[in-house]
Design a protein around this motif. Structure first.
Motif, mmCIF file in Angstrom:
data_model
loop_
_atom_site.group_PDB
_atom_site.id
_atom_site.type_symbol
_atom_site.label_atom_id
_atom_site.label_comp_id
_atom_site.label_asym_id
_atom_site.label_seq_id
_atom_site.Cartn_x
_atom_site.Cartn_y
_atom_site.Cartn_z
ATOM 1 N N UNK A 234 -22.345 24.181 20.404
ATOM 2 C CA UNK A 234 -23.138 23.341 19.312
ATOM 3 C C UNK A 234 -24.627 23.877 18.840
ATOM 4 N N UNK A 235 -25.339 23.986 19.869
ATOM 5 C CA UNK A 235 -26.835 24.683 19.765
ATOM 6 C C UNK A 235 -26.484 26.243 19.217
ATOM 7 N N UNK A 236 -25.563 26.797 19.613
ATOM 8 C CA UNK A 236 -25.411 28.164 19.119
ATOM 9 C C UNK A 236 -25.169 28.244 17.752
ATOM 10 N N UNK A 237 -24.187 27.522 17.282
ATOM 11 C CA UNK A 237 -23.728 27.398 16.083
ATOM 12 C C UNK A 237 -24.929 26.836 14.988
ATOM 13 N N UNK A 238 -25.489 25.729 15.367
ATOM 14 C CA UNK A 238 -26.787 25.344 14.895
ATOM 15 C C UNK A 238 -27.862 26.505 14.570
ATOM 16 N N UNK A 239 -28.008 27.014 15.895
ATOM 17 C CA UNK A 239 -29.191 28.115 15.648
ATOM 18 C C UNK A 239 -28.702 29.324 14.733
ATOM 19 N N UNK A 240 -27.569 29.905 14.564
ATOM 20 C CA UNK A 240 -27.052 30.802 13.828
ATOM 21 C C UNK A 240 -26.994 30.100 12.355
ATOM 22 N N UNK A 241 -26.609 28.874 12.104
ATOM 23 C CA UNK A 241 -26.981 28.242 10.790
ATOM 24 C C UNK A 241 -28.143 28.295 10.037
ATOM 25 N N UNK A 242 -29.237 27.956 11.102
ATOM 26 C CA UNK A 242 -30.518 28.208 10.743
ATOM 27 C C UNK A 242 -31.095 29.491 10.306
ATOM 28 N N UNK B 183 -29.203 31.897 9.277
ATOM 29 C CA UNK B 183 -28.334 32.313 8.233
ATOM 30 C C UNK B 183 -29.044 31.797 6.973
ATOM 31 N N UNK B 184 -29.553 30.532 7.114
ATOM 32 C CA UNK B 184 -30.144 29.998 5.905
ATOM 33 C C UNK B 184 -31.342 30.514 5.579
ATOM 34 N N UNK B 185 -31.905 31.530 6.260
ATOM 35 C CA UNK B 185 -33.089 32.345 5.704
ATOM 36 C C UNK B 185 -34.255 31.658 6.315
ATOM 37 N N UNK B 186 -34.114 30.528 7.168
ATOM 38 C CA UNK B 186 -35.214 30.118 7.834
ATOM 39 C C UNK B 186 -36.001 30.968 8.565
ATOM 40 N N UNK B 187 -37.157 30.875 8.914
ATOM 41 C CA UNK B 187 -38.147 31.992 9.861
ATOM 42 C C UNK B 187 -37.437 31.686 11.259
ATOM 43 N N UNK B 188 -37.610 32.737 12.018
ATOM 44 C CA UNK B 188 -36.902 32.948 13.316
ATOM 45 C C UNK B 188 -37.358 31.696 14.184
ATOM 46 N N UNK B 189 -38.767 31.759 14.225
ATOM 47 C CA UNK B 189 -39.565 30.726 14.916
ATOM 48 C C UNK B 189 -39.100 29.374 14.631
ATOM 49 N N UNK B 190 -39.182 29.015 13.187
ATOM 50 C CA UNK B 190 -38.652 27.733 12.976
ATOM 51 C C UNK B 190 -37.056 27.318 13.173
#
Length: 434
Positions: free
Chosen positions: A9-17, A19-26
């Motif tokens: 779940x966390x891996x998928x969430x991280x890649x979704x974030x 992929x959305x163009x959000x900064x890596x840190x955020x």
């Protein structure tokens, strides 16, 4: 939800974030927030604030902005032009001739830059037009530049080594020393390939346009003296135990300012530009490191690293199988992320596995830098390939094809590092023995 479900779940969430163009840190902070709020049952705000502060106030991290500033200052000098003029006479008799200037030039600039993209861009702006004007094969010129540009990650002082050292709690000084021999190995592999290629394709290498005497070569070499002295001072002070990496970085900044002043490029504008460039880059990296640190502590609260380490132990995976799997993962990540983001994104999960497999963290640091170098020129979407596309305007697939042999040479370097670990560990052991 069990640990495996939480991990996925966390891996998928991280890649979704991401992929959305959000900064890596955020993206890292967002994944950490969800992990602690829903799966850890801890005081999320207190933990995040404390870890965020701790990760950005360590003395070790001070070396990072200083080395970046040193590179920014030298980027605005006539360093690249001087390197070409100083190296060209010595390369004229080697098969491949001035193609070797790309390799040696990138090796020298890597020692004062620490950035792969900056190394490729700076040397490329200077060498590609000159090599094209003299009739050198454009594909090989691009390939040598792409491969050698990755030396910015390996040859100390390397920014990515500082990032890994902070994340893995490994001595940055030892990492710098450990990167010397692998960096030399890569230079020799690249030059060896160019020599063989030139022997097999003599018609694609223009004849020498000038027969230099030994005295002329020595006179041209005077242009290399300032930067070589700066490199020797920075790396030598660390190796000799005279200075810590942070103190050596400060020495490098002072030396770079002096060089900039001597060459006449130091003025209020260049000083301000270099300072602003270093500030922006340093803040970006520090923000990513802070996000990664928070994600690491969040992972710890969920128990994922402990379970994964136990899982690796129970599977009985041999170290080489683990490294093979990690290599594939990093090459895939290299299609989407820059090297620093790759390292900070994965250390919280990867390091427990590596420790469970009894792999030396110092050696693993050099391995991970090599693999990230591979990822930077992975055909057809490596990060450095886009830098070269911007420089040349060529089709990305054409650039990828020209770069493919050097990608294979990096694979060979990883294999050599596995069979001969002393390539990375011998020099640091000598430093300890002294």
């Amino acid at each position: 939800m069990d640990i495996i479900g939480i991990s996925l779940f966390l891996i998928i969430l991280l890649f979704l974030l991401l992929g959305s163009g959000l900064w890596v840190a955020l993206s890292l902070l967002g994944a950490a927030l969800v992990a602690m709020e829903f799966f850890a049952g801890t005081e999320t705000g207190t933990v995040m604030a404390t870890k965020f502060w701790d990760s950005t106030t360590g003395w070790t991290l001070t070396a990072l902005p200083l080395f970046i500033w040193m590179g920014e200052i030298l980027f605005r000098t006539k360093l690249s032009e001087d390197m070409f003029e100083g190296l060209a006479p010595w390369m004229a008799r080697l098969p491949g001739r001035l193609l070797h200037v790309n390799i040696i030039g990138c090796g020298i600039f890597a020692a004062v830059s620490g950035s792969s993209a900056a190394t490729a861009a700076t040397i490329g702006k200077m060498s590609l037009p000159e090599l094209k004007r003299r009739g050198y094969d454009e594909g090989m010129a691009i390939g040598t530049l792409a491969g050698s540009g990755t030396l910015g990650l390996m040859i100390p002082p390397s920014i990515i080594m500082i990032v890994y050292g902070v994340a893995a709690d490994v001595s940055i000084g030892k990492l710098f020393i450990a990167g010397v021999l692998p960096g030399i190995l890569l230079i020799l592999l690249f030059m060896g390939y160019v020599i063989v290629w030139a022997k097999l394709n003599p018609s694609r290498v223009p004849p020498a346009d000038h027969d230099y005497t030994f005295r002329q070569r020595l006179w041209a070499s005077r242009r290399l003296i300032p930067v070589v002295l700066l490199i020797a001072a920075v790396i030598g002070s660390i190796y000799g135990g005279v200075a810590t990496p942070t103190e050596a970085a400060a020495l490098g900044v002072v030396g770079a300012l002096i060089l900039s002043g001597v060459t006449g490029t130091l003025n209020a504008r260049s000083f301000g530009d270099s300072l602003m460039g270093a500030t922006v880059t340093s803040c970006m990296i520090a923000f990513i490191l802070a996000g990664a640190a928070v994600l690491t502590i969040a992972m710890g609260f969920t128990g994922i690293p402990r379970v994964m380490a136990a899982f690796i132990g129970e599977m009985g995976l041999s170290p080489w199988k683990l490294l093979l799997a990690l290599t594939i993962v990093y090459i895939i990540l290299g299609c989407f992320l820059d090297g620093i983001s790759m390292v900070v994104l994965t250390t919280s999960v990867v390091l427990p596995m590596v420790q469970a497999a009894n792999i030396d963290l110092l050696w693993f640091g050099i391995y991970i830098v090599l693999v990230v170098e591979m990822a930077q020129i992975t055909p057809p979407v490596g990060f450095n390939l886009f830098v070269l596309q911007g420089l040349t305007g060529k089709n990305i697939f054409r650039i990828a094809a020209d770069t493919a042999p050097f990608f294979c040479l990096l694979v060979a370097a990883v294999v050599l590092l596995w069979f001969f670990p002393a390539i990375a560990t011998w020099l640091p052991e000598q430093m300890i023995a002294r």
